[in-house]
Design a protein around this motif. Sequence first.
Motif, mmCIF file in Angstrom:
data_model
loop_
_atom_site.group_PDB
_atom_site.id
_atom_site.type_symbol
_atom_site.label_atom_id
_atom_site.label_comp_id
_atom_site.label_asym_id
_atom_site.label_seq_id
_atom_site.Cartn_x
_atom_site.Cartn_y
_atom_site.Cartn_z
ATOM 1 N N ASP A 89 0.865 -1.179 0.000
ATOM 2 C CA ASP A 89 0.000 0.000 0.000
ATOM 3 C C ASP A 89 0.899 1.225 0.000
ATOM 4 O OD1 ASP A 89 -2.197 1.723 0.174
ATOM 5 O OD2 ASP A 89 -2.200 1.676 2.370
ATOM 6 N N GLY A 90 1.130 1.792 -1.184
ATOM 7 C CA GLY A 90 2.109 2.869 -1.292
ATOM 8 C C GLY A 90 3.489 2.345 -0.962
ATOM 9 N N ASP A 91 4.128 2.918 0.055
ATOM 10 C CA ASP A 91 5.453 2.467 0.491
ATOM 11 C C ASP A 91 5.373 1.386 1.564
ATOM 12 O OD1 ASP A 91 6.667 4.308 -1.212
ATOM 13 O OD2 ASP A 91 6.668 5.892 0.318
ATOM 14 N N THR A 92 4.169 1.017 1.950
ATOM 15 C CA THR A 92 3.996 0.061 3.047
ATOM 16 C C THR A 92 4.049 -1.370 2.537
ATOM 17 O OG1 THR A 92 2.614 1.651 4.257
ATOM 18 C CG2 THR A 92 2.520 -0.650 4.961
ATOM 19 N N THR A 93 5.084 -2.094 2.935
ATOM 20 C CA THR A 93 5.238 -3.510 2.614
ATOM 21 C C THR A 93 4.626 -4.334 3.754
ATOM 22 O OG1 THR A 93 7.368 -3.564 3.735
ATOM 23 C CG2 THR A 93 7.372 -3.060 1.354
ATOM 24 N N LEU A 94 4.685 -5.654 3.629
ATOM 25 C CA LEU A 94 4.158 -6.517 4.684
ATOM 26 C C LEU A 94 4.876 -6.270 6.006
ATOM 27 C CD1 LEU A 94 2.301 -8.819 5.585
ATOM 28 C CD2 LEU A 94 4.048 -10.430 4.803
ATOM 29 N N ALA A 95 6.208 -6.160 5.970
ATOM 30 C CA ALA A 95 6.973 -5.938 7.201
ATOM 31 C C ALA A 95 6.584 -4.607 7.847
ATOM 32 C CB ALA A 95 8.468 -5.978 6.904
ATOM 33 N N LYS A 96 6.457 -3.570 7.059
ATOM 34 C CA LYS A 96 6.086 -2.248 7.600
ATOM 35 C C LYS A 96 4.661 -2.277 8.139
ATOM 36 C CE LYS A 96 9.179 0.748 4.897
ATOM 37 N NZ LYS A 96 10.053 -0.288 4.340
ATOM 38 N N LEU A 97 3.778 -3.004 7.473
ATOM 39 C CA LEU A 97 2.407 -3.141 7.966
ATOM 40 C C LEU A 97 2.401 -3.829 9.324
ATOM 41 C CD1 LEU A 97 -0.717 -3.018 7.460
ATOM 42 C CD2 LEU A 97 -0.486 -5.307 6.475
ATOM 43 N N LEU A 98 3.142 -4.916 9.450
ATOM 44 C CA LEU A 98 3.212 -5.638 10.723
ATOM 45 C C LEU A 98 3.752 -4.744 11.833
ATOM 46 C CD1 LEU A 98 4.426 -9.106 9.467
ATOM 47 C CD2 LEU A 98 2.461 -8.753 10.968
ATOM 48 N N LYS A 99 4.749 -3.934 11.515
ATOM 49 C CA LYS A 99 5.322 -3.030 12.513
ATOM 50 C C LYS A 99 4.265 -2.059 13.028
ATOM 51 C CE LYS A 99 9.291 -0.033 13.347
ATOM 52 N NZ LYS A 99 10.502 0.603 12.764
ATOM 53 N N GLU A 100 3.463 -1.513 12.110
ATOM 54 C CA GLU A 100 2.413 -0.581 12.533
ATOM 55 C C GLU A 100 1.317 -1.297 13.320
ATOM 56 O OE1 GLU A 100 1.012 2.782 10.677
ATOM 57 O OE2 GLU A 100 2.482 2.806 9.042
ATOM 58 N N LEU A 101 0.988 -2.519 12.911
ATOM 59 C CA LEU A 101 -0.017 -3.284 13.647
ATOM 60 C C LEU A 101 0.437 -3.533 15.084
ATOM 61 C CD1 LEU A 101 -1.096 -5.845 10.900
ATOM 62 C CD2 LEU A 101 -2.601 -4.171 12.004
ATOM 63 N N LEU A 102 1.709 -3.841 15.265
ATOM 64 C CA LEU A 102 2.240 -4.065 16.612
ATOM 65 C C LEU A 102 2.127 -2.803 17.465
ATOM 66 C CD1 LEU A 102 5.471 -6.101 15.758
ATOM 67 C CD2 LEU A 102 3.342 -6.998 16.712
ATOM 68 N N GLU A 103 2.334 -1.662 16.832
ATOM 69 C CA GLU A 103 2.310 -0.384 17.555
ATOM 70 C C GLU A 103 0.890 0.064 17.887
ATOM 71 O OE1 GLU A 103 4.330 2.183 14.867
ATOM 72 O OE2 GLU A 103 6.341 1.432 15.356
ATOM 73 N N LYS A 104 -0.087 -0.319 17.052
ATOM 74 C CA LYS A 104 -1.412 0.294 17.150
ATOM 75 C C LYS A 104 -2.514 -0.660 17.596
ATOM 76 C CE LYS A 104 -0.261 3.871 13.794
ATOM 77 N NZ LYS A 104 -0.546 4.490 12.482
ATOM 78 N N THR A 105 -2.139 -1.882 18.000
ATOM 79 C CA THR A 105 -3.143 -2.805 18.542
ATOM 80 C C THR A 105 -2.694 -3.277 19.920
ATOM 81 O OG1 THR A 105 -2.092 -4.671 17.375
ATOM 82 C CG2 THR A 105 -3.980 -3.612 16.306
ATOM 83 N N ASN A 106 -3.642 -3.821 20.646
ATOM 84 C CA ASN A 106 -3.411 -4.305 22.006
ATOM 85 C C ASN A 106 -2.180 -5.199 22.065
ATOM 86 O OD1 ASN A 106 -3.719 -6.094 24.411
ATOM 87 N ND2 ASN A 106 -5.681 -5.026 24.632
ATOM 88 N N GLU A 107 -1.355 -5.000 23.084
ATOM 89 C CA GLU A 107 -0.098 -5.751 23.189
ATOM 90 C C GLU A 107 -0.317 -7.246 23.392
ATOM 91 O OE1 GLU A 107 0.715 -4.987 27.970
ATOM 92 O OE2 GLU A 107 1.945 -3.990 26.455
ATOM 93 N N ARG A 108 -1.551 -7.656 23.682
ATOM 94 C CA ARG A 108 -1.852 -9.089 23.817
ATOM 95 C C ARG A 108 -2.049 -9.755 22.459
ATOM 96 N NH1 ARG A 108 -6.767 -10.027 27.777
ATOM 97 N NH2 ARG A 108 -6.275 -12.166 27.172
ATOM 98 N N VAL A 109 -2.245 -8.961 21.407
ATOM 99 C CA VAL A 109 -2.548 -9.522 20.095
ATOM 100 C C VAL A 109 -1.279 -10.043 19.425
ATOM 101 C CG1 VAL A 109 -3.434 -9.040 17.780
ATOM 102 C CG2 VAL A 109 -4.523 -7.989 19.772
ATOM 103 N N GLN A 110 -1.359 -11.290 18.941
ATOM 104 C CA GLN A 110 -0.285 -11.893 18.151
ATOM 105 C C GLN A 110 -0.704 -11.954 16.690
ATOM 106 O OE1 GLN A 110 0.449 -15.726 20.135
ATOM 107 N NE2 GLN A 110 2.488 -14.948 20.599
ATOM 108 N N TYR A 111 0.293 -11.946 15.813
ATOM 109 C CA TYR A 111 0.024 -12.002 14.372
ATOM 110 C C TYR A 111 0.700 -13.221 13.764
ATOM 111 C CZ TYR A 111 -1.899 -7.375 14.883
ATOM 112 O OH TYR A 111 -2.682 -6.323 15.276
ATOM 113 N N ARG A 112 0.020 -13.792 12.779
ATOM 114 C CA ARG A 112 0.541 -14.940 12.050
ATOM 115 C C ARG A 112 0.365 -14.673 10.560
ATOM 116 N NH1 ARG A 112 1.338 -20.355 13.437
ATOM 117 N NH2 ARG A 112 0.327 -20.031 15.464
ATOM 118 N N ILE A 113 1.334 -15.095 9.740
ATOM 119 C CA ILE A 113 1.241 -14.968 8.288
ATOM 120 C C ILE A 113 0.771 -16.310 7.738
ATOM 121 C CG2 ILE A 113 2.507 -14.448 6.160
ATOM 122 C CD1 ILE A 113 4.522 -12.916 7.961
ATOM 123 N N SER A 114 -0.318 -16.291 6.956
ATOM 124 C CA SER A 114 -0.915 -17.560 6.528
ATOM 125 C C SER A 114 0.016 -18.345 5.611
ATOM 126 C CB SER A 114 -2.254 -17.321 5.835
ATOM 127 O OG SER A 114 -2.087 -16.542 4.669
#
Length: 270
Positions: free
Chosen positions: A203-228
Motif C-alpha cells: 500500500d504505497g510504500d507500506t510492505t508486509l513488514a512495515k504493515l506488521l510493525k504498525e499493527l504491533l504499535e497500534k493494537t493491544n499488546e496481547r494480540v499476536q500475528y501470524r502470516i498464513s
Amino acid sequence: MRFSITTLGCKVNSYESNYYKEQLEKHGHQLVESTDPCDVCIINTCTVTNTAAAKSRQKIHSLKKSHPNALIVVVGCYVQHANQTERENLDVDLIIGANHKNELVQRIEELLKEHVRKDLVEDIRNFTSFEEMPIHVYESKHRAFLKIEDGCNQFCSYCAIPYARGRQRSLSKEKVIEIAQSLSDKGHYEIVLTGIHTGRYQDGDTTLAKLLKELLEKTNERVQYRISSIEITEVDDELIELMKQTTRICHHLHIPIQSGCNETLQRMNR
C-alpha cells in the motif's frame, strides 16, 4: 430464507465464505448444512488446477440434483475463469466471479424477489481495486483471519489464479489497522494475515513488514500475528529482523516449495 454454503479451494475462499455467512445472518437469514432442505445453495468455487475446476463442476451439479427447488448461486474462481458457454451450461440462478462478491447478499435478495437469472462475471482486467470484505467476529474467540491482499502477478505455468482473481491488489493500511483493532476489541488475540499472495502486500510504500510493525504499535499488546503463507523470495531481512525482535509475530512461516529442481522450477515459471 435458509441457505447453505459449500466451499472448495484455499483459505482465502474459506475467509470469503465466512464473510458471506456473516452478512447473510446479519440480514436475518439462517445457515443450514448443505444436506438439509434450503432455499439457496451457495457454492464458492476453485479453479487453481483442472482437477479443482472439475470438482467445482461436480459439486454444482450434485447440489442442483439434491436441491431441485433451491436457487443455485455460484461464486468465485471457477466461474470467473470459465467462458460464457461453460457458465451458461451450468444452468444456475446467479453467477458472481472475482468482483461484486461484497454484493452477494444484495444480489441474492434481488434474486429471491425477481427470480431473474444473472451472470455478473466481468473482464478480469477491470479489477484494479481491493474489494473490502471485513469479518467482524469469529466463533472461535481466540483466532481471527484478516484478508489483506488479493490476486497474483506470478503467472505460474500450472496455475489459473491470475486469470481467476486478477492482478495483485491490497487493502489499505488504515483499513487493515482499523479491522485489526476491531477484532482485538472483540477478544480475538491471534490474527492471521491472509491473501492469495500475502507476501506481496503493498500500500504505497507500506510492505508486509512495515504493515506488521504498525499493527504491533497500534493494537493491544496481547494480540499476536501470524502470516498464513508466504513465498521464500518475499521473506526479506526487514521481516526476519522484526520477527526476531518480538514474540507477537508467530515464529512460523508456511513456505510453499513446488520442486527442488531448477529446471522444473523454470518450466513452472517459479
